[in-house]
Structure formats: structure tokens, C-alpha cells
Design an enzyme around this catalytic site. Structure first.
Site, PDB file in Angstrom:
ATOM      1  N   ASP A 255       0.851  -1.193   0.000  1.00 26.52           N
ATOM      2  CA  ASP A 255       0.000   0.000   0.000  1.00 26.52           C
ATOM      3  C   ASP A 255       0.883   1.238   0.000  1.00 26.52           C
ATOM      4  O   ASP A 255       1.902   1.272   0.698  1.00 26.52           O
ATOM      5  CB  ASP A 255      -0.913  -0.005   1.235  1.00 26.52           C
ATOM      6  CG  ASP A 255      -2.083   0.954   1.105  1.00 26.52           C
ATOM      7  OD1 ASP A 255      -1.830   2.182   0.991  1.00 26.52           O
ATOM      8  OD2 ASP A 255      -3.242   0.505   1.132  1.00 26.52           O
TER       9      ASP A 255
ATOM     10  N   LEU B   6      -0.035   4.113   1.128  1.00 28.88           N
ATOM     11  CA  LEU B   6      -0.427   4.947   2.271  1.00 28.88           C
ATOM     12  C   LEU B   6      -0.715   6.383   1.838  1.00 28.88           C
ATOM     13  O   LEU B   6      -0.160   7.348   2.363  1.00 28.88           O
ATOM     14  CB  LEU B   6       0.632   4.919   3.384  1.00 28.88           C
ATOM     15  CG  LEU B   6       0.882   3.555   4.025  1.00 28.88           C
ATOM     16  CD1 LEU B   6       1.983   3.666   5.080  1.00 28.88           C
ATOM     17  CD2 LEU B   6      -0.393   2.993   4.640  1.00 28.88           C
TER      18      LEU B   6
ATOM     19  N   ALA C  81      -6.672   1.348  -5.391  1.00 27.05           N
ATOM     20  CA  ALA C  81      -7.311   2.206  -6.396  1.00 27.05           C
ATOM     21  C   ALA C  81      -7.567   3.588  -5.830  1.00 27.05           C
ATOM     22  O   ALA C  81      -7.779   3.758  -4.629  1.00 27.05           O
ATOM     23  CB  ALA C  81      -8.636   1.595  -6.850  1.00 27.05           C
TER      24      ALA C  81
ATOM     25  N   THR D 165      -2.778   4.974 -11.033  1.00 32.24           N
ATOM     26  CA  THR D 165      -2.967   3.822 -10.148  1.00 32.24           C
ATOM     27  C   THR D 165      -3.914   2.786 -10.741  1.00 32.24           C
ATOM     28  O   THR D 165      -3.593   1.597 -10.785  1.00 32.24           O
ATOM     29  CB  THR D 165      -3.508   4.288  -8.781  1.00 32.24           C
ATOM     30  OG1 THR D 165      -2.560   5.179  -8.188  1.00 32.24           O
ATOM     31  CG2 THR D 165      -3.741   3.106  -7.854  1.00 32.24           C
TER      32      THR D 165
ATOM     33  N   THR E  57     -15.906  -2.255  -9.923  1.00 34.30           N
ATOM     34  CA  THR E  57     -17.051  -1.518  -9.386  1.00 34.30           C
ATOM     35  C   THR E  57     -18.225  -1.567 -10.348  1.00 34.30           C
ATOM     36  O   THR E  57     -18.040  -1.691 -11.564  1.00 34.30           O
ATOM     37  CB  THR E  57     -16.664  -0.048  -9.134  1.00 34.30           C
ATOM     38  OG1 THR E  57     -17.828   0.715  -8.833  1.00 34.30           O
ATOM     39  CG2 THR E  57     -16.000   0.563 -10.361  1.00 34.30           C
ATOM     40  N   ASP E  58     -19.432  -1.422  -9.792  1.00 38.50           N
ATOM     41  CA  ASP E  58     -20.612  -1.368 -10.651  1.00 38.50           C
ATOM     42  C   ASP E  58     -20.643  -0.097 -11.493  1.00 38.50           C
ATOM     43  O   ASP E  58     -21.365  -0.025 -12.498  1.00 38.50           O
ATOM     44  CB  ASP E  58     -21.901  -1.480  -9.832  1.00 38.50           C
ATOM     45  CG  ASP E  58     -22.060  -0.400  -8.767  1.00 38.50           C
ATOM     46  OD1 ASP E  58     -21.148   0.425  -8.597  1.00 38.50           O
ATOM     47  OD2 ASP E  58     -23.114  -0.405  -8.092  1.00 38.50           O
ATOM     48  N   GLU E  59     -19.851   0.904 -11.121  1.00 36.04           N
ATOM     49  CA  GLU E  59     -19.869   2.169 -11.855  1.00 36.04           C
ATOM     50  C   GLU E  59     -19.364   2.033 -13.289  1.00 36.04           C
ATOM     51  O   GLU E  59     -19.625   2.903 -14.120  1.00 36.04           O
ATOM     52  CB  GLU E  59     -19.070   3.238 -11.114  1.00 36.04           C
ATOM     53  CG  GLU E  59     -19.713   3.670  -9.809  1.00 36.04           C
ATOM     54  CD  GLU E  59     -19.156   4.980  -9.278  1.00 36.04           C
ATOM     55  OE1 GLU E  59     -18.914   5.891 -10.085  1.00 36.04           O
ATOM     56  OE2 GLU E  59     -18.963   5.070  -8.060  1.00 36.04           O
TER      57      GLU E  59
ATOM     58  N   TYR F 207     -13.215   8.473 -12.834  1.00 35.48           N
ATOM     59  CA  TYR F 207     -12.971   7.333 -11.953  1.00 35.48           C
ATOM     60  C   TYR F 207     -13.476   6.040 -12.585  1.00 35.48           C
ATOM     61  O   TYR F 207     -12.725   5.066 -12.728  1.00 35.48           O
ATOM     62  CB  TYR F 207     -13.640   7.534 -10.592  1.00 35.48           C
ATOM     63  CG  TYR F 207     -13.866   6.230  -9.848  1.00 35.48           C
ATOM     64  CD1 TYR F 207     -12.790   5.436  -9.460  1.00 35.48           C
ATOM     65  CD2 TYR F 207     -15.153   5.779  -9.574  1.00 35.48           C
ATOM     66  CE1 TYR F 207     -12.991   4.223  -8.808  1.00 35.48           C
ATOM     67  CE2 TYR F 207     -15.363   4.570  -8.913  1.00 35.48           C
ATOM     68  CZ  TYR F 207     -14.285   3.790  -8.535  1.00 35.48           C
ATOM     69  OH  TYR F 207     -14.486   2.591  -7.899  1.00 35.48           O
TER      70      TYR F 207
ATOM     71  N   LYS G  71     -11.492   2.567 -14.054  1.00 36.78           N
ATOM     72  CA  LYS G  71     -11.757   1.197 -13.610  1.00 36.78           C
ATOM     73  C   LYS G  71     -12.208   0.329 -14.782  1.00 36.78           C
ATOM     74  O   LYS G  71     -11.824  -0.849 -14.884  1.00 36.78           O
ATOM     75  CB  LYS G  71     -12.809   1.193 -12.504  1.00 36.78           C
ATOM     76  CG  LYS G  71     -12.357   1.829 -11.196  1.00 36.78           C
ATOM     77  CD  LYS G  71     -11.203   1.079 -10.548  1.00 36.78           C
ATOM     78  CE  LYS G  71     -11.655  -0.235  -9.927  1.00 36.78           C
ATOM     79  NZ  LYS G  71     -10.547  -0.901  -9.175  1.00 36.78           N
TER      80      LYS G  71
ATOM     81  N   ASN H 291     -19.948   0.168  -1.222  1.00 40.52           N
ATOM     82  CA  ASN H 291     -19.623  -0.424   0.075  1.00 40.52           C
ATOM     83  C   ASN H 291     -19.794   0.596   1.191  1.00 40.52           C
ATOM     84  O   ASN H 291     -19.588   1.798   0.994  1.00 40.52           O
ATOM     85  CB  ASN H 291     -18.170  -0.904   0.094  1.00 40.52           C
ATOM     86  CG  ASN H 291     -17.987  -2.251  -0.561  1.00 40.52           C
ATOM     87  OD1 ASN H 291     -17.469  -3.185   0.034  1.00 40.52           O
ATOM     88  ND2 ASN H 291     -18.408  -2.372  -1.806  1.00 40.52           N
TER      89      ASN H 291
ATOM     90  N   GLY I 234     -21.701  14.852 -14.324  1.00 43.84           N
ATOM     91  CA  GLY I 234     -21.738  13.444 -14.708  1.00 43.84           C
ATOM     92  C   GLY I 234     -22.305  12.540 -13.638  1.00 43.84           C
ATOM     93  O   GLY I 234     -21.895  11.378 -13.524  1.00 43.84           O
TER      94      GLY I 234
END
Length: 319
Positions: A34, A36, A83, A100, A125-127, A151, A155, A181, A276
Site C-alpha cells: 500500500d 499509504l 485504487a 494507479t 465496481t458497478d460504476e 474514476y 476502472k 460499500n 456526470g
């Protein structure tokens, strides 16, 4: 011999919840990679430092040279939680999301291609599916990708890289796509933690537009349970949607939190809508339910109570 997993983004919200779940089982050793960033919280993973089956390596998955230091061993699997995820930030500056979410995924795929891990699970993601109208059926894994912000575009791009490496190189790659989530350890910039924090401090709660945008919510523990099943039983090349079919408008969520905390709805302040802004997300999880036996076990209301109680406990601990 204990199998070793590489968890990227394990100091973040979903990644840290997954770490606690998987380490409790005792089946795997874990390397947590990570960077961080602001979205990570070292306090989330502090209790894990004492475990001999766990190690932490600070690194940027978007930097191939940095990432190379985690591959001093061969992994049973890579689970990529790392992400940039905040839509508002992606609208202001998309560059970190490209670095990333796309570049980092590519670097991990190269590692799998070079034999550094036996398989990889991409947490998506569902997006990536875009937006639904009020009457559209929930997204299935066969819905086309139609992202509407930087974003979700980053993804979706990563998902396409996964698909291409699977078909070109026959690599053992799997994608999971989850709904929104929520739960303990989530960063305060996210919707539910921000509402809880502002309400507890009697601050205005900003709500985009009319507040009627609909999201499909899943308690983080249920999502982590789904990822674990995909790790154990998932089929390479497949995509698995993970959602609880808990569709709520943003306004409903805010009012539920305010009711639980006994706060006045006058705290709600409608603001100019986001660019958007997708109107509705909803996930069809029939595939993972039928093929892997996954079922959500925490209702939205119960999960919300657990989340609020976690915030209250944290405030008490901080004095």
C-alpha cells in the site's frame, strides 16, 4: 505449507476489512502492499503487525520499479484492492486515477505474466456499467461498459486490460464488480461516513441535487465474503457481480442516519449537482449466488447501525 497472498491497497477501507477476515482464517500468509495515500489509515492495520503471517510493504503499484520489491516470493494470488476511488477527486484531477487504476493494474498483470503469481483477482465496481433509469433491470455481468466519469472510466479501462490479458495470454484472471460499500474503517470523504461525522458535529450535510440518486449498498463484510469465495472457487476469465440489492436514494440514507442519531433533518443542505452524476446503480448478483453460493447476510439497516456504532466508539476512544 502456508500459501501467500499479495493484497494491494490493504490499508484502505475494503482492503483492510478483507485482511482481517482472511488472516482470521489462518490459511494464508499475507503481504500488504500500500502506498499509504490520504485514503489509507495505518491505524486500521496496526493490530496486524504482531502477526507472523503478515508483512507490510509501502509501495506504489503504478511504479513498476517500486512494485518489483514485493515480488521477492511467488504468490498464490494477487487481489488488487488498490485504487483511487473518489469520483469528485477524479473530476478535479484524473491523473492519479490513470496512474494507479490503469497503470497499476497493468504492472500487476505483467507480474502475473512473468510468473510472480498464480492468479489475480481485480476488484472493480458497478460504476463501470454507467447509469440506470428507474425502470431498467439491475446490471448483470453481460451489460456493456459505459462509464460516465474519470474514476469509472479508469476502472473500466483496467477491466479491459484484464480481459485482454486473459484472452491473449490465457492468464488466470478474475474480475469482481461490487456495489457501493459501507461499514467500519471507511474514509471520511465518502458519503455515509461524511453524513455520520457531520451529523454528530451538527454540521450541514451537503446533498447533491434533489438527493434522489439511487445507489445499491452492500455492507463491507458481505463484499469481503464474496471476494474470498471468488479466491477459493472463482473461474478464470469470469466476472462476478457482488451486490445486496439494497437500493436507496441518497436522501433516504441521510434521513435514516439522522433518525438513528436523533438529529434534525434541517441539517440537510441541497447543493448544485455533481458533473456526470449517475442517476441509479443496481447490481444483479444471481451469478455468484448460483455458482459460488454467496449470499449477503447483513441488511442495510443492520449494517448502518454497526457503522454508526463504530464511529461512536472511535470518538469515545479518542476522548
Amino acid at each position: 505449507m502456508t500459501k501467500h497472498l499479495l493484497i494491494t491497497g490493504g490499508a484502505g477501507f475494503i482492503g483492510s476489512n478483507f485482511l482481517f477476515r482472511i488472516l482470521k482464517k489462518g490459511k494464508y500468509s499475507i503481504t500488504n502492499a500500500d502506498l499509504l495515500t490520504y485514503a489509507a489509515d495505518k491505524n486500521n492495520i496496526e493490530p496486524l503487525k504482531k502477526l507472523n503471517r503478515y508483512r507490510f510493504i509501502k509501495c506504489d503499484i503504478g511504479n513498476a520499479n517500486e512494485l518489483s520489491k514485493v515480488f521477492d516470493i511467488e504468490y498464490e494470488a494477487i487481489i488488487n484492492f488498490a485504487a483511487e476511488t473518489h469520483v469528485d477527486r477524479s473530476i478535479t484531477d484524473a491523473a492519479p486515477f490513470i496512474h494507479t487504476n490503469i497503470g497499476g493494474t497493468f504492472n500487476l498483470l505483467q507480474a502475473v505474466l512473468n510468473g510472480k503469481a498464480r492468479k489475480m483477482i481485480q476488484i472493480s465496481t458497478d460504476e463501470v456499467y454507467g447509469s440506470l433509469s428507474q425502470t431498467d433491470p439491475p446490471f448483470t455481468e453481460k451489460n456493456p461498459l459505459a462509464p460516465n466519469n474519470p474514476y469509472s472510466a479508469s476502472k473500466a479501462s483496467a477491466d479491459l486490460l484484464i480481459r485482454s490479458f486473459y484472452h491473449t495470454y490465457q492468464l488466470p484472471l478474475i474480475i469482481t464488480r461490487c456495489s457501493n460499500n459501507f461499514g467500519p474503517m471507511q474514509h471520511s470523504e465518502k458519503f455515509i461516513p461524511k453524513v455520520i461525522t457531520n451529523a454528530l458535529n451538527n454540521r450541514d450535510i451537503p446533498l447533491y441535487g434533489d438527493g434522489l440518486n439511487i445507489r445499491d449498498w452492500i455492507f463491507v463484510e458481505d463484499h469481503c465474503k464474496g471476494v474470498e469465495l471468488v479466491l477459493e472457487k472463482g473461474i478464470p476469465g469470469e466476472i462476478y457481480n457482488i451486490g445486496s440489492n439494497e437500493q436507496k436514494t441518497n436522501l433516504e440514507v441521510v434521513k435514516l442516519i439522522l433518525r438513528y442519531l436523533n438529529k434534525d433533518t434541517k441539517l440537510i443542505k441541497h447543493i448544485k449537482d455533481r458533473k456526470g452524476h449517475d442517476k441509479r446503480y443496481a447490481i444483479n448478483s444471481a451469478k455468484i449466488e448460483k455458482e459460488l453460493g454467496w449470499r449477503p447476510s447483513v441488511s442495510f439497516e443492520d449494517g448502518l447501525k454497526k457503522t454508526i456504532e463504530w464511529h461512536l466508539t472511535r470518538i469515545q476512544e479518542r476522548g
